[in-house]
Design an enzyme around this catalytic site. Structure first.
Site, PDB file in Angstrom:
ATOM      1  CE  LYS A 119      44.231  -0.286 -22.928  1.00 24.98           C
ATOM      2  NZ  LYS A 119      45.534  -0.138 -22.256  1.00 24.98           N
TER       3      LYS A 119
HETATM    4  P1  NAD Z   1      42.964  -2.369 -11.957  1.00 25.35           P
HETATM    5  O1  NAD Z   1      41.634  -2.782 -12.454  1.00 25.35           O
HETATM    6  O2  NAD Z   1      43.853  -3.390 -11.374  1.00 25.35           O
HETATM    7  O3  NAD Z   1      42.764  -1.193 -10.877  1.00 25.35           O
HETATM    8  C1  NAD Z   1      41.999  -0.063 -11.148  1.00 25.35           C
HETATM    9  C2  NAD Z   1      41.927   0.778  -9.894  1.00 25.35           C
HETATM   10  O4  NAD Z   1      41.169   1.964 -10.172  1.00 25.35           O
HETATM   11  C3  NAD Z   1      41.212   0.098  -8.718  1.00 25.35           C
HETATM   12  O5  NAD Z   1      41.946   0.322  -7.529  1.00 25.35           O
HETATM   13  C4  NAD Z   1      39.881   0.839  -8.635  1.00 25.35           C
HETATM   14  O6  NAD Z   1      39.370   0.900  -7.323  1.00 25.35           O
HETATM   15  C5  NAD Z   1      40.303   2.218  -9.099  1.00 25.35           C
HETATM   16  N1  NAD Z   1      39.165   3.018  -9.518  1.00 25.35           N
HETATM   17  C6  NAD Z   1      38.188   2.682 -10.392  1.00 25.35           C
HETATM   18  N2  NAD Z   1      37.292   3.681 -10.470  1.00 25.35           N
HETATM   19  C7  NAD Z   1      37.709   4.649  -9.636  1.00 25.35           C
HETATM   20  C8  NAD Z   1      37.200   5.918  -9.256  1.00 25.35           C
HETATM   21  N3  NAD Z   1      36.085   6.393  -9.793  1.00 25.35           N
HETATM   22  N4  NAD Z   1      37.899   6.655  -8.347  1.00 25.35           N
HETATM   23  C9  NAD Z   1      39.056   6.191  -7.819  1.00 25.35           C
HETATM   24  N5  NAD Z   1      39.564   4.987  -8.136  1.00 25.35           N
HETATM   25  C10 NAD Z   1      38.899   4.237  -9.024  1.00 25.35           C
HETATM   26  O7  NAD Z   1      43.663  -1.599 -13.174  1.00 25.35           O
HETATM   27  P2  NAD Z   1      45.241  -1.407 -13.445  1.00 25.35           P
HETATM   28  O8  NAD Z   1      45.689  -2.516 -14.303  1.00 25.35           O
HETATM   29  O9  NAD Z   1      45.923  -1.139 -12.157  1.00 25.35           O
HETATM   30  O10 NAD Z   1      45.227  -0.099 -14.359  1.00 25.35           O
HETATM   31  C11 NAD Z   1      45.208   1.224 -13.794  1.00 25.35           C
HETATM   32  C12 NAD Z   1      45.624   2.224 -14.863  1.00 25.35           C
HETATM   33  O11 NAD Z   1      46.937   1.892 -15.325  1.00 25.35           O
HETATM   34  C13 NAD Z   1      44.765   2.272 -16.131  1.00 25.35           C
HETATM   35  O12 NAD Z   1      44.789   3.579 -16.658  1.00 25.35           O
HETATM   36  C14 NAD Z   1      45.495   1.336 -17.080  1.00 25.35           C
HETATM   37  O13 NAD Z   1      45.191   1.590 -18.430  1.00 25.35           O
HETATM   38  C15 NAD Z   1      46.922   1.722 -16.742  1.00 25.35           C
HETATM   39  N6  NAD Z   1      47.929   0.715 -17.113  1.00 25.35           N
HETATM   40  C16 NAD Z   1      47.870  -0.551 -16.653  1.00 25.35           C
HETATM   41  C17 NAD Z   1      48.865  -1.449 -17.006  1.00 25.35           C
HETATM   42  C18 NAD Z   1      48.906  -2.857 -16.469  1.00 25.35           C
HETATM   43  O14 NAD Z   1      49.916  -3.540 -16.706  1.00 25.35           O
HETATM   44  N7  NAD Z   1      47.909  -3.326 -15.744  1.00 25.35           N
HETATM   45  C19 NAD Z   1      49.914  -1.049 -17.853  1.00 25.35           C
HETATM   46  C20 NAD Z   1      49.955   0.265 -18.305  1.00 25.35           C
HETATM   47  C21 NAD Z   1      48.945   1.139 -17.922  1.00 25.35           C
END
Ligand code: NAD
Length: 433
Positions: A119
């Site tokens: 990561k």
């Molecule tokens: P992203 O940046 O697209 O979205 C993040 C979201 O979190 C946004 O909607 C934001 O408003 C919200 N957020 C941030 N701070 C917040 C708070 N204090 N309270 C409530 N909401 C809040 O990120 P993503 O890619 O959708 O990733 C989200 C999660 O999924 C993370 O844990 C990431 O590690 C995990 N993940 C992502 C992927 C991927 O393919 N993008 C794959 C596996 C896991």
């Protein structure tokens, strides 16, 4: 006193039950006990192989320079090249990235992908930077870590605060740093790229799509059905919005969403597609005309079948675990439930579907993208979705079987599946020299 204190003493960890790395590795070590893993392997897995920290200057639009801190942590590569996302967020820190790297090792082993776990990230609020500043930051960060990444060694992908455009800048920078004759092979250095530049069909929706495939496999035994359930989401970014849209397509009702701008609700169901368009224009769910504003407390107390955290880590501690009114928590985000929160949920009889299973669709389609890059192919969406479904159903079944075999919760079971596999590979390979 932690049951694994002897290992922590040997590694020099200071006790801190709020520390996310401590929490993550403790959960993994609970599972190493269940599968009876050798002490030597417990020790190896308790710390990443490499932790790279870089400081790099970036010229801002007004001409002044700022110094940024970036990380790449490579946890384990016994199964194959390191793999894991790059995060841009103001809270990024070493222990945070280390914890997420461990989860990647576990995730890849659970799904049987030929990858280890890594990561990375930069401590920055990407929303505060212009597009030009983000381009310069990404190119300079890529160049700073270019000697520790590569298509056969460590392959980053998008995560919170990064997207397909970020990956395009990373790939282009890496390819330009390579010898001209080897440039094309550099395309596979990152996944989650735009379709036009080496990306895969189905990658942007992959994590949300994976959540839905896992739910379709596991919900029936909890007497729930995607066509007839209500759910709420924390986060409406890549993972949250795709999970929301795909579940609504199947007939589920999205009752409430909370993100960094506030919370909204509609008892009759929010329109997931219209909400996605609103977020794309406004940057968050606040002000969406298809729902009413609610407080965070009202959000957590909304009665739903599934609560799906799809935002950041450690959001559901013991207080919120006591507040929520749901039957199942679906961990679409990484590590959204703390161990103390987990204990409360267990006492309350709320099932938790663990992150390494629920959100492994992203890395699985990243693997398909990497394969396509290596073979100079473009697969149809139908092929990507069919294979993704197959990988995820197999992973979900392994977790279900391990929960029965070891008589444990699903999180421990998911780790047991991963650890059993990693142990087998270590048995064949041995520990060098
Ligand atoms: P992203 O940046 O697209 O979205 C993040 C979201 O979190 C946004 O909607 C934001 O408003 C919200 N957020 C941030 N701070 C917040 C708070 N204090 N309270 C409530 N909401 C809040 O990120 P993503 O890619 O959708 O990733 C989200 C999660 O999924 C993370 O844990 C990431 O590690 C995990 N993940 C992502 C992927 C991927 O393919 N993008 C794959 C596996 C896991």
């Amino acid at each position: 006193m932690n049951a694994h204190q002897a290992i922590f003493d040997q590694l020099g960890f200071a006790y801190d039950s709020d520390n996310i790395y401590y929490q993550t590795i403790t959960s993994v070590l609970n599972a190493t006990d269940v599968v009876g893993m050798e002490d030597s392997l417990e020790l190896i897995l308790a710390q990443p192989k490499n932790e790279v920290m870089v400081h790099f200057p970036v010229k801002m639009d007004d001409g002044h320079y700022e110094l940024f801190k970036g990380y790449r942590v490579q946890h384990n590569n016994v199964l194959g090249p390191y793999k894991g996302g790059i995060r841009y967020h103001h809270d990024v820190g070493l222990d945070h990235i280390k914890a997420l790297a461990v989860l990647m090792t576990m995730k890849c082993a659970l799904v049987r992908l030929p990858y280890g776990g890594a990561k990375g990230g930069v401590k920055v609020d990407p929303r505060a930077l212009s597009r030009e500043e983000l381009t310069r930051l990404t190119r300079r960060f890529t160049s700073a870590i270019s000697n520790v990444i590569g298509p056969d060694y460590d392959i980053p992908a998008p995560d919170v605060g990064t997207n397909a455009q970020t990956m395009a800048w990373m790939a282009d920078t890496y390819m330009n740093l390579n010898e001209p004759k080897q440039r094309r092979g550099g395309l596979g250095v990152v996944t989650g790229k735009p379709m036009e530049f080496g990306g895969s069909l189905g990658r942007s929706k992959a994590t949300g799509q994976g959540v839905v495939f896992v739910l379709e496999e596991l919900l029936p035994e909890l007497d729930l059905n995607c066509a007839d359930l209500s759910f709420s989401l924390i986060g409406y970014g890549n993972v949250g919005s795709w999970t929301g849209k795909l579940l609504c397509e199947r007939g589920a009702k999205l009752k409430a969403v909370l993100d960094h701008t506030g919370a909204i609700a509609n008892e009759d169901g929010l329109n997931a597609v219209a909400l996605d368009e609103h977020v794309a224009q406004q940057g968050g769910v606040a002000g969406f005309s298809g729902g009413e504003h609610i407080t965070d407390d009202q959000f957590y107390e909304s009665s739903v079948d599934l609560l799906i955290p799809a935002a950041l880590e450690q959001m559901i501690g013991p207080n919120i675990a006591n507040q929520v009114q749901c039957q199942v928590i679906v961990e679409a985000a990484n590590a959204p439930v703390t161990p103390a929160g987990d204990r409360v949920l267990t006492e309350r009889g709320i099932t938790v579907l663990p992150a390494i299973l629920c959100n492994c669709g992203g890395v699985t389609v990243s693997y398909f993208e990497w394969k396509q890059n290596r073979q100079a192919e473009t697969w149809d969406l139908e092929v990507v979705d069919r294979l993704l479904k197959k990988y995820l159903i197999m992973a979900a079944r392994r977790v279900r079987l391990a929960a029965q075999r070891y008589n444990c919760d699903l999180r421990t079971a998911a780790y047991c599946v991963a650890l059993d596999y990693i142990r087998q590979v270590y048995e064949y390979r041995g520990i060098f020299p």
